[in-house]
Design an enzyme around this catalytic site. Sequence first.
Site, mmCIF file in Angstrom:
data_model
loop_
_atom_site.group_PDB
_atom_site.id
_atom_site.type_symbol
_atom_site.label_atom_id
_atom_site.label_comp_id
_atom_site.label_asym_id
_atom_site.label_seq_id
_atom_site.Cartn_x
_atom_site.Cartn_y
_atom_site.Cartn_z
ATOM 1 C CG ASN A 1 45.372 41.364 39.598
ATOM 2 O OD1 ASN A 1 46.119 41.958 40.381
ATOM 3 N ND2 ASN A 1 44.100 41.710 39.446
ATOM 4 C CG HIS B 1 39.629 41.856 41.782
ATOM 5 N ND1 HIS B 1 39.947 43.169 41.503
ATOM 6 C CD2 HIS B 1 38.305 41.843 42.071
ATOM 7 C CE1 HIS B 1 38.860 43.910 41.616
ATOM 8 N NE2 HIS B 1 37.846 43.136 41.948
ATOM 9 C CB ILE C 1 46.365 49.945 33.588
ATOM 10 C CG1 ILE C 1 45.236 50.325 34.565
ATOM 11 C CG2 ILE C 1 45.868 49.004 32.502
ATOM 12 C CD1 ILE C 1 44.621 49.173 35.317
HETATM 13 C C1 GRF Z 1 44.387 43.353 48.188
HETATM 14 O O1 GRF Z 1 43.047 43.379 48.593
HETATM 15 C C2 GRF Z 1 44.451 42.982 46.740
HETATM 16 O O2 GRF Z 1 43.525 42.046 46.352
HETATM 17 C C3 GRF Z 1 44.116 44.295 46.124
HETATM 18 O O3 GRF Z 1 44.824 45.242 46.881
HETATM 19 C C4 GRF Z 1 44.986 44.741 48.199
HETATM 20 C C5 GRF Z 1 46.454 44.752 48.479
HETATM 21 O O4 GRF Z 1 46.777 44.383 49.758
HETATM 22 N N1 GRF Z 1 44.237 44.297 44.725
HETATM 23 P P1 GRF Z 1 48.298 44.166 50.155
HETATM 24 O O5 GRF Z 1 49.102 45.341 49.604
HETATM 25 O O6 GRF Z 1 48.760 42.869 49.585
HETATM 26 O O7 GRF Z 1 48.306 44.191 51.656
#
Ligand code: GRF
Length: 188
Positions: free
Chosen positions: A103, A105, A88
């Site tokens: 970001n 999510h 964070i």
């Molecule tokens: C993804 O699902 C992203 O949304 C989340 O963490 C995961 C990361 O995947 N916050 P990667 O490291 O990009 O493969």
Amino acid sequence: MPKLVVLVSGGGSNLQAILDAVATGEIQSQVAAVIADRDCYGLERARQAGIPAYLLDRKLHRSDLSEEIAKLIPVDCDLIVLAGFLSILNAKFIQKWPNKIINIHPSLLPKHGGAGMWGLKVHQSALDAGDSESGCTVHYVSEEIDGGAIIAQHAVAIAADDSAESLQQKVLHFEHQLLVAVIAKLLA
Ligand code: GRF
């Protein structure tokens, strides 16, 4: 050429989607740095692409970590992308880059977001709620965790036999597309 910085904590598949889109010209930008808060495959992907890759320590106090990250970001950076970044950032950092930190999510925010909602927990939460769809969201980063203004979302249908793992895989596929499309648009 606009400058991007990408923050990662994991496998870096979203980072890879960005790097691929930069290579094809879909995203017209230079990736100036990749910064990780733990050792992760995302760093390796950056190194393979010849991009400066920095490893910081997630156990640093939140404000110290934010400060260390800030030092690595060029003053003329156009966009900071949190691509699976789990630490964070503090208020000072967020206020320094208004509307320049985004970001991704893995849910349709505001559903299944907030402190501690990451990884499989997000997808299990969607299943436990009996939702018929989930998806992914790209949003601006504000001081409220997962609470900043939504830029774009993509919905994904939940099948009766979906597990948290299968839903994660389905959503991740669309995360790559959504994140690339938003970055391309923001930097155009
Ligand atoms: C993804 O699902 C992203 O949304 C989340 O963490 C995961 C990361 O995947 N916050 P990667 O490291 O990009 O493969």
